[in-house]
Write a protein that holds these residues in place. Structure first.
Motif, PDB file in Angstrom:
ATOM      1  N   THR A  57       0.828  -1.207   0.000  1.00 33.38           N
ATOM      2  CA  THR A  57       0.000   0.000   0.000  1.00 33.38           C
ATOM      3  C   THR A  57       0.860   1.254   0.000  1.00 33.38           C
ATOM      4  O   THR A  57       2.087   1.192  -0.034  1.00 33.38           O
ATOM      5  N   ARG A  61      -0.063   5.733   6.295  1.00 35.44           N
ATOM      6  CA  ARG A  61      -1.285   5.009   6.640  1.00 35.44           C
ATOM      7  C   ARG A  61      -2.551   5.770   6.246  1.00 35.44           C
ATOM      8  O   ARG A  61      -3.546   5.178   5.850  1.00 35.44           O
ATOM      9  N   ARG A 130      -6.143   1.703  -0.838  1.00 39.62           N
ATOM     10  CA  ARG A 130      -6.225   1.956   0.595  1.00 39.62           C
ATOM     11  C   ARG A 130      -7.588   1.564   1.149  1.00 39.62           C
ATOM     12  O   ARG A 130      -7.708   1.074   2.263  1.00 39.62           O
ATOM     13  N   LYS A 134      -6.054  -3.463   4.111  1.00 41.01           N
ATOM     14  CA  LYS A 134      -5.531  -2.805   5.303  1.00 41.01           C
ATOM     15  C   LYS A 134      -4.190  -3.406   5.694  1.00 41.01           C
ATOM     16  O   LYS A 134      -4.013  -4.627   5.664  1.00 41.01           O
ATOM     17  N   ASP A 135      -3.260  -2.542   6.062  1.00 40.60           N
ATOM     18  CA  ASP A 135      -1.929  -2.989   6.467  1.00 40.60           C
ATOM     19  C   ASP A 135      -2.027  -3.976   7.631  1.00 40.60           C
ATOM     20  O   ASP A 135      -2.818  -3.786   8.558  1.00 40.60           O
ATOM     21  N   VAL A 158       1.376  -4.886   3.349  1.00 41.68           N
ATOM     22  CA  VAL A 158       2.419  -4.083   3.998  1.00 41.68           C
ATOM     23  C   VAL A 158       2.508  -2.717   3.326  1.00 41.68           C
ATOM     24  O   VAL A 158       2.199  -2.574   2.142  1.00 41.68           O
ATOM     25  N   PRO A 159       2.934  -1.675   4.055  1.00 41.19           N
ATOM     26  CA  PRO A 159       3.116  -0.354   3.442  1.00 41.19           C
ATOM     27  C   PRO A 159       4.423  -0.297   2.656  1.00 41.19           C
ATOM     28  O   PRO A 159       5.352  -1.084   2.901  1.00 41.19           O
TER      29      PRO A 159
END
Length: 216
Positions: A57, A61, A130, A134-135, A158-159
């Motif tokens: 992602t 956040r 997004r 979700k992370d 993961v971001p």
């Protein structure tokens, strides 16, 4: 020592020896066969293997924007296969596939591999990423191939930070702010100054000319 006791002692010694031998083997070459799975997802089906699968992602956040599916696709067969689609069961995002070169489909060559994600590689971009994932979660991902069919696995979300940054989304929300700032600054400063300079020059020239003419 009686004969029965002697036989019992020999049997016990044999068992201990066998256990020691098995322990030595487990600690030696066979220790690599414990099949400890890595942190990233991998699965094989027929001639296709999907390895290092991740959903990556935006780095921030709270940032809105696309996400990507990153993976390495292997084809051990004698014929090339086309990656027809990538879907996220249970998710709302649509995945857009783009080949590394040209506008054709992503083809995994016979006996070769293709990387999804990263500079110069094919991409699988999740629109509204997004909102779709979700992370920290594990997202089900289905890769549909022309011959093997559906290959499914669970990929971690993961971001795009640290190591994952170079495989993450190339489009970021911050990029949209650049065009809006550039035009507004350029016109407002340049024309205004040019007009002001032009007005000063004419106002001085006639005044001086008239004064000189009268004195002469």
């Amino acid at each position: 020592m009686s004969r029965s006791l002697r036989r019992g002692a020999l049997a016990a010694a044999a068992i201990v020896s066998s256990i020691a031998s098995l322990a030595a083997c487990a600690a030696g070459n066979d220790a690599q066969t414990l099949e400890i799975k890595p942190d990233n997802a991998a699965v094989s089906k027929g001639e296709i293997k999907v390895q290092n699968a991740l959903v990556i992602t935006q780095p921030e956040r709270e940032a809105k924007g696309p996400a990507v599916v990153s993976a390495t696709l292997f084809n051990s067969g004698i014929e090339a296969q086309t990656l027809e689609s990538v879907t996220l069961p249970g998710g709302t995002g649509t995945v857009k596939l783009t080949a590394a070169e040209g506008s054709g489909k992503i083809t995994v060559p016979a006996g070769g591999s293709v990387i999804l994600g990263g500079k110069g590689n094919a991409t699988a971009v999740i629109e509204n990423g997004r909102e779709s994932v979700k992370d920290g979660n594990q997202q089900k991902v289905v890769f549909e191939f022309s011959k093997t069919g559906a290959v499914e696995l669970g990929a971690f979300v993961v971001p795009a930070t640290g190591y994952f940054g170079k495989f993450g989304p190339s489009e970021a929300p911050a990029a949209g702010a650049t065009p809006s700032g550039t035009p507004s600054g350029t016109p407002s400063g340049t024309p205004s100054g040019a007009a002001s300079h032009g007005a000063t020059k004419p106002s001085g020239t006639p005044s001086g000319g008239a004064s000189h003419s009268a004195g002469h």
